[in-house]
Design a protein around this motif. Sequence first.
Motif, mmCIF file in Angstrom:
data_model
loop_
_atom_site.group_PDB
_atom_site.id
_atom_site.type_symbol
_atom_site.label_atom_id
_atom_site.label_comp_id
_atom_site.label_asym_id
_atom_site.label_seq_id
_atom_site.Cartn_x
_atom_site.Cartn_y
_atom_site.Cartn_z
ATOM 1 N N SER A 1 30.641 15.175 -35.170
ATOM 2 C CA SER A 1 32.099 15.261 -35.205
ATOM 3 C C SER A 1 32.651 15.804 -33.895
ATOM 4 O O SER A 1 33.683 15.343 -33.403
ATOM 5 C CB SER A 1 32.536 16.156 -36.363
ATOM 6 N N HIS B 1 40.770 15.037 -38.143
ATOM 7 C CA HIS B 1 40.534 13.622 -38.421
ATOM 8 C C HIS B 1 39.043 13.309 -38.485
ATOM 9 O O HIS B 1 38.563 12.649 -39.425
ATOM 10 C CB HIS B 1 41.208 12.775 -37.335
ATOM 11 N N LYS C 1 37.492 14.881 -41.689
ATOM 12 C CA LYS C 1 37.821 14.145 -42.913
ATOM 13 C C LYS C 1 37.009 12.854 -43.009
ATOM 14 O O LYS C 1 36.535 12.483 -44.091
ATOM 15 C CB LYS C 1 39.318 13.838 -42.942
ATOM 16 N N MET C 2 36.839 12.159 -41.903
ATOM 17 C CA MET C 2 36.029 10.939 -41.914
ATOM 18 C C MET C 2 34.575 11.267 -42.245
ATOM 19 O O MET C 2 33.933 10.576 -43.054
ATOM 20 C CB MET C 2 36.118 10.243 -40.555
ATOM 21 N N ASP D 1 45.133 20.012 -45.612
ATOM 22 C CA ASP D 1 45.200 19.144 -44.443
ATOM 23 C C ASP D 1 46.320 19.642 -43.540
ATOM 24 O O ASP D 1 47.169 20.448 -43.955
ATOM 25 C CB ASP D 1 45.452 17.693 -44.866
ATOM 26 N N VAL E 1 44.103 18.249 -33.988
ATOM 27 C CA VAL E 1 44.389 17.044 -34.797
ATOM 28 C C VAL E 1 43.150 16.165 -34.889
ATOM 29 O O VAL E 1 42.767 15.687 -35.976
ATOM 30 C CB VAL E 1 45.579 16.286 -34.195
ATOM 31 N N GLU E 2 42.485 15.911 -33.770
ATOM 32 C CA GLU E 2 41.297 15.054 -33.773
ATOM 33 C C GLU E 2 40.151 15.703 -34.534
ATOM 34 O O GLU E 2 39.342 15.005 -35.155
ATOM 35 C CB GLU E 2 40.876 14.760 -32.329
#
Length: 512
Positions: free
Chosen positions: A350, A303, A306-307, A397, A299-300
């Motif tokens: 990341s 995230h 995507k950022m 996603d 999940v992280e």
Amino acid sequence: MADSLRRLINNESCRILQEKLESWYKDYHINSCDQNLNRCCEIIEMNSVIQGQLFTILNQTAREGGHYAGVETIKSRLLPWLGTCFSSTTSGRPFETSLSLIQESIEKERQLREFASTRNHELQQLEKELNSTRLQLTLVQQDLAEAQMALEDTKTKSATTLLAAEDEIVHLKAALKASQAQEESALRNLDRLNDYEQQVQILKDEIAILGAQKSVLHSRLARSRSPSPRRCQSRSPSPLPLRSCSPGRARLTNAARRAHLVARFSEIYTQERLDAQNLLRTYIDDLEIVQRIIYVAAVESFHAAKMAFRQFKMRVRKTLSLTYSGPESLEDTVLDYIVRHEDLYDIQASVNEVIRAMNINPKISFPPEVDFIMISSLIRELCRVAFSMQTLVPPLDIAFGADGELFNESKYRRSYDSDFTAPLVVYHVWPALMENDSIIVKGEAVSKRGALWSRRSRSKSRSRSRSMSPVLSHSASPNRTLLPRSRSPSPIRSGSPSKWACSVYNASWFSH
């Protein structure tokens, strides 16, 4: 007397009599009764002849001795012997006994003849069978000879065929090697061609950026040389002509990249995830904690990717919007540039961001000697795949998942140790992959009855016992260096030497 004795010796009558006796003894069981009687009579006749000669010699000898010579010998030996012979012949067996003996001899002779005839018949039968067997053996030998000849012919033909087949195999192997060599050379040429195309495209992009910078410099130089401010103010930039938007490389390869990324996401689930799980199980005995750690890492990772993609896209759009005048839309050009230069993505930033987020996540706990950097390879692959999924149209996603949510059969599949009648999800093992609102790849979750509330009570008691700052509580480990959670730094701020960063920096410097 001497002459008579000499003649008896010269005649060899005794020797002939002995030979006839021996011959009769040998052939006695073979001869018939008449033949045996004839032999016996013949021998008696010869014996009587010899006895006659002996009596003649006896008479002559007695005469030569005188009237009284040899009287005692005749009395003591000849006369008793003669008396015994005559008495035995007269006082022997009776006539009936002789008749029965004759009948028995006749019966035995008849049986002997029957036995001989039977034997002769059997011998003839055996001879016939022997002849037939010999005939069959001759036929079998002929068949065997024919079979041997056929076998030799077959061997000769097989040898010829084998030689031809070996020659053909040699030719085919040579042709195969030649085709493989041609294929390898064609693949090498194709790889070189792809490398050349990529280099040409990169050079074209750099030329376009340099041309844009050159045009900006010329426009500024022209404005700086302009003597009249009115004239400069009167010059207003003419709007760009409307051109037909043609699809770029990103849209042309969208379907192929989407299929590859979906397959890669499934491969990470089946390979990298299990490798990370086995690695963590060497330090953590609780399988639930290990699976929660891997899920939080997934999940992280999405995230953080995507950022980073949003920031990357904003910087590219800002740089290209100053001088872009191509036939395609600006968004397509930006997306096409990102697809071509995915190697400029600072994936290490990341990964660091994901590890920082996992260190302060209250849902997962770990021994102090374990560091999340040990699963950095899994995090790196997830970040790379998640970043590439954002370049698709529409982007892919992962689905949102929360402990205690209602189990959805179309969204997740239950793990092997789940309660298949439980309606709620206790925790997630792997996220589901979505495109807009449709599920592409199912995730995995664990469902059990009554386990959710006990886990929540244990998590509350464990959270009360923790310190106020999660960072400080985890920073006591000497093997782990934790930083405060923040946004992932840009390639320029992180100091990563990339040509994209240099080009953006030069563009920004020229724009000022």
